[in-house]
Design an enzyme around this catalytic site. Structure first.
Site: not given
Length: 232
Positions: A15, A40, A44
């Site tokens: 991402s 989040y 990643k």
């Protein structure tokens, strides 16, 4: 995850959140990985670190990490699309659910950013183009064209669109009027980010073909399909 001649080839869904708030735009794959702005994004970053370190000591493991920007839209048939569990955390599913009457007004989180209209800017990528990027990555490994056993590519359009521009595009494309309000900034949101996709174009042999209008139109057709054919 694909195995060619007993070697393991992995396409990892990463991402653009790994970049945090970039120092300069458009952000390239060589940009420094800064502190993540969200849990989040942190997952990643950690996953990329593990994969890069593992490939360094595991010659039979090949990884291509695709750093998605903001995937939106649906298949042109309106038979495959995004159906979030509960209240959508992302903009476009909330837009379509609000337009169809499933949600209330849309909240635009912040209108005082240093952007064209004060709302946050993102690089939106059609899910069909994203799927094609995966095909290109697998083909690259299958044909043994990778320059190393760990590569990263930005997967976006290379253009930024603000939240208010996305709302306007949805209204113009579908003819639906949206009810939205301005709210305070949301913790963990980056002000603006969009990618330099030259490496993906030149090295991976992939380029985004679909624009914002196709993204909004297909997302709306999918939402209407869900209403007519409820899954819940």
């Amino acid at each position: 995850l694909v195995s060619f001649n007993r070697k393991i080839d992995l396409v990892f869904s990463s991402s653009c959140t790994v970049y945090g708030q970039p120092d300069s735009l458009p952000v390239t794959e060589s940009a420094p990985i800064k502190k993540a702005e969200s849990p989040y994004g942190n997952t990643k970053q950690i996953a990329e670190e593990i994969l890069e370190e593992t490939t360094a000591v595991t010659p039979d493991l090949n990884v291509i990490a695709l750093r998605y920007f903001n995937p939106v839209g649906a298949h042109e048939t309106a038979l495959i699309g995004e159906l979030p569990n509960g209240v959508p955390a992302n903009l476009v599913p909330f837009i379509t659910q609000s337009a169809i009457g499933k949600r209330g007004p849309i909240t635009v989180y912040g209108n005082d950013y240093d952007t064209v209209d004060g709302s946050a800017v993102r690089d939106y990528i059609h899910v069909v183009d994203l799927a094609k990027a995966h095909v290109a990555a697998v083909k690259r490994m299958e044909e043994k064209k990778a320059e190393s056993n760990y590569e990263v590519f930005n997967i976006g359009t290379g253009k930024g669109s603000s939240v208010l521009e996305i709302i306007s595009a949805f209204e113009n494309t579908t003819g639906e009027k949206l009810d939205y309000k301005i709210g305070p900034r949301r913790s963990g949101d980056v002000e603006k980010v969009y990618g330099d996709v030259q490496k993906s174009n030149d090295v991976l042999g992939w380029k985004a073909d679909l624009g914002i209008d196709e993204m909004m139109r297909s997302a709306w057709e999918w939402e209407k399909y869900i209403k007519a054919n409820p899954f819940e």
